[in-house]
Write a protein that holds these residues in place. Sequence first.
Motif, short mmCIF file in Angstrom:
data_model
loop_
_atom_site.label_atom_id
_atom_site.label_comp_id
_atom_site.label_asym_id
_atom_site.label_seq_id
_atom_site.Cartn_x
_atom_site.Cartn_y
_atom_site.Cartn_z
N VAL A 397 6.00 -3.15 10.95
CA VAL A 397 4.58 -3.42 10.73
C VAL A 397 3.80 -2.12 10.58
CG1 VAL A 397 2.56 -4.62 11.64
CG2 VAL A 397 4.83 -5.51 12.12
N GLY A 398 4.18 -1.09 11.39
CA GLY A 398 3.41 0.15 11.39
C GLY A 398 3.59 0.99 10.16
N ILE A 399 4.80 1.04 9.61
CA ILE A 399 5.07 1.94 8.49
C ILE A 399 5.10 1.19 7.15
CG2 ILE A 399 6.82 3.44 7.46
CD1 ILE A 399 7.51 4.40 10.24
N GLY A 400 5.70 0.02 7.11
CA GLY A 400 5.88 -0.69 5.84
C GLY A 400 4.59 -0.90 5.05
N PRO A 401 3.59 -1.63 5.60
CA PRO A 401 2.35 -1.87 4.84
C PRO A 401 1.58 -0.59 4.53
CG PRO A 401 2.56 -3.44 6.65
CD PRO A 401 3.62 -2.41 6.86
N VAL A 402 1.55 0.37 5.47
CA VAL A 402 0.83 1.62 5.24
C VAL A 402 1.49 2.41 4.12
CG1 VAL A 402 0.04 3.78 6.26
CG2 VAL A 402 0.06 1.70 7.63
N ALA A 403 2.82 2.46 4.10
CA ALA A 403 3.54 3.21 3.07
C ALA A 403 3.23 2.66 1.68
CB ALA A 403 5.05 3.15 3.34
N VAL A 404 3.15 1.34 1.56
CA VAL A 404 2.81 0.75 0.26
C VAL A 404 1.41 1.19 -0.17
CG1 VAL A 404 2.35 -1.41 -0.96
CG2 VAL A 404 4.33 -1.24 0.56
N GLY A 405 0.44 1.16 0.77
CA GLY A 405 -0.92 1.58 0.45
C GLY A 405 -0.98 3.04 0.05
N LEU A 406 -0.26 3.90 0.76
CA LEU A 406 -0.25 5.33 0.45
C LEU A 406 0.35 5.60 -0.93
CD1 LEU A 406 0.82 6.79 3.92
CD2 LEU A 406 -1.36 7.18 2.78
N ILE A 407 1.46 4.95 -1.24
CA ILE A 407 2.11 5.15 -2.54
C ILE A 407 1.20 4.68 -3.67
CG2 ILE A 407 4.05 4.42 -3.99
CD1 ILE A 407 5.74 4.32 -1.42
N THR A 408 0.55 3.53 -3.46
CA THR A 408 -0.35 3.00 -4.49
C THR A 408 -1.56 3.91 -4.72
OG1 THR A 408 0.30 0.75 -3.88
CG2 THR A 408 -1.69 0.99 -5.20
N ASP A 409 -2.17 4.37 -3.61
CA ASP A 409 -3.41 5.15 -3.72
C ASP A 409 -3.19 6.59 -4.13
OD1 ASP A 409 -5.11 3.05 -3.06
OD2 ASP A 409 -5.08 3.48 -0.91
N TYR A 410 -2.11 7.22 -3.63
CA TYR A 410 -1.98 8.68 -3.77
C TYR A 410 -0.78 9.15 -4.59
CZ TYR A 410 -5.48 8.45 -0.10
OH TYR A 410 -6.60 8.16 0.64
N TYR A 420 5.53 -1.78 -7.91
CA TYR A 420 6.43 -0.63 -7.81
C TYR A 420 6.38 -0.02 -6.41
CZ TYR A 420 6.69 -0.86 -12.91
OH TYR A 420 6.90 -1.28 -14.20
N SER A 421 5.20 0.01 -5.81
CA SER A 421 5.07 0.55 -4.45
C SER A 421 5.88 -0.27 -3.45
CB SER A 421 3.59 0.57 -4.04
OG SER A 421 2.81 1.33 -4.92
N ILE A 422 5.78 -1.59 -3.56
CA ILE A 422 6.55 -2.46 -2.66
C ILE A 422 8.04 -2.24 -2.86
CG2 ILE A 422 7.01 -4.85 -1.96
CD1 ILE A 422 4.22 -5.56 -3.12
N LEU A 423 8.45 -2.13 -4.12
CA LEU A 423 9.88 -1.96 -4.43
C LEU A 423 10.41 -0.64 -3.89
CD1 LEU A 423 12.39 -3.06 -5.79
CD2 LEU A 423 11.60 -2.05 -7.95
N ILE A 424 9.64 0.42 -4.02
CA ILE A 424 10.07 1.73 -3.50
C ILE A 424 10.31 1.66 -2.00
CG2 ILE A 424 9.30 4.10 -3.07
CD1 ILE A 424 7.86 3.95 -5.82
N VAL A 425 9.37 1.06 -1.27
CA VAL A 425 9.50 0.96 0.19
C VAL A 425 10.69 0.07 0.55
CG1 VAL A 425 8.38 0.15 2.31
CG2 VAL A 425 7.05 1.39 0.59
N THR A 426 10.88 -1.02 -0.19
CA THR A 426 11.99 -1.94 0.10
C THR A 426 13.33 -1.24 -0.07
OG1 THR A 426 10.69 -3.87 -0.59
CG2 THR A 426 13.09 -4.11 -0.57
N LEU A 427 13.50 -0.52 -1.16
CA LEU A 427 14.78 0.15 -1.43
C LEU A 427 15.07 1.23 -0.40
CD1 LEU A 427 14.59 0.48 -5.33
CD2 LEU A 427 15.95 -1.14 -4.00
#
Length: 462
Positions: A397-410, A420-427
């Motif tokens: 919960v702590g890293i997964g959703p935040v990582a998607v937001g960071l990849i999308t925004d920055y 693509y952000s979700i897929l990167i975190v999943t892989l």
Amino acid sequence: MTSTTTMKATAMPCAAHLLPSRGRANYALCVLLLAYVFSIMDRQVLSLLVGPIQQSLHVNDTWMGMLHGFTFAAFYSLAGLPIARLIDRGNRRMIIATGIGLWCLATAASGLATEFWHLLLARVGVAVGEAVLLPGAVSLISDLFVPEKRGRALGVFGAGGPVGVGGGLLATGLVLGYFSAHPLTLPLLGTLAPWQTTLMSIGLPGLFILLLMLGVPEPRLRRSGRIAPAPAASAVPLGDVVAFLRANRHTFVAIIVGMGCYNAAVYAGGAWVPSYLVREFGWSYAKAGTVMGLIMCVSSPLGVLGASWLGEYWRRRGKSNGNLHVAIIASIVLPLFATPLLLAPNATFALPFLALTAAVWVCLFGIGPALIVEIAPAPMRGQFIALFTGVLNLLGVGIGPVAVGLITDYLLVDRAAIGYSILIVTLIACVLACPLLLRARHSFKLTALRAREWQPASAAAT
């Protein structure tokens, strides 16, 4: 050796005598299952309210990831271990009831937020309240059912998670759609935004479970109504817990961290796939919640119950680490289903893979706690479950959703590239999870044996 054997033999009839009737045990399982459904609903409700909250409070994807990711996980983990100490020695029924009241009221209070920090404080309340449920429920279920039926009971309880996810998305989508068309006006508060009334509508009904909890049996209670000592010790010293953890650190680190990495993929998808459906295919959030909720209500319970059945089947066939093998398979299969979902050219192609992905997302909801029950001594189960869920929430919960937001925004700098952000975190998450879970195979059997034979220092000396 003889005295230890005698002590075990005399303890077993006592434990059997403390077990409630099958009907009362099943009632408790149903109430705890219902509580789990509502806890996941209250936890996941924000995933469909991302857009409306962003428009109202002017926050980006990163801050939304912090809101229903890191903030929740951090306070859930901080509260979990102290609460687990209470669970391992106190009245679990009342402790769980208190947690239910706290998280339901906090969810409803989120609907009164007019600033981002109001929502942040309310999520802290949700996190602390929900930190009670899993360690308390798993500890209670483990005492209500004999070992031969414990795995199945935990699997049924684990099914509450996916039902909560699917039911929460479905209910949130319907409620959000209704209040979008029929705004609610209250005295003193004025007209509320649809996302505010949705939070209040999802949070308050869970208070009904408080009444149902009054009928749940607590095996530790004597006939006089006082808490009976646990078979091994009424309160295991923290040093004993740390010593067992240190002696079996290879198993615990591999399983807990591996499952935590897997959960990062699960919660990254669960939190952001509704927004992916909206941004990629032009759906409304109400439609995304309704469709995704219906899919998950069907496929997710099948996933978690099927995984629990497979783990039990392998264990009956002599594979003691059958549940662990299920977890390893899930970490391999999840990317295979998530990739076509997140690269789909249209919604028609995406939906079948959403159903498959949803089943794999939640298939370890019952397997995970069952693994910890197998490798933790009975008097410590609440604390080890709290450690397990704490790390899972920090990494998942702590890293997964935040990582998607960071990849999308920055990194991608494109809100439309959310898939693509979700897929990167999943892989990345599954690539980390699989080797860790594979490593646990070598020490799992020894740790499980040590857990079954564990005795407190005083009993060992005797």
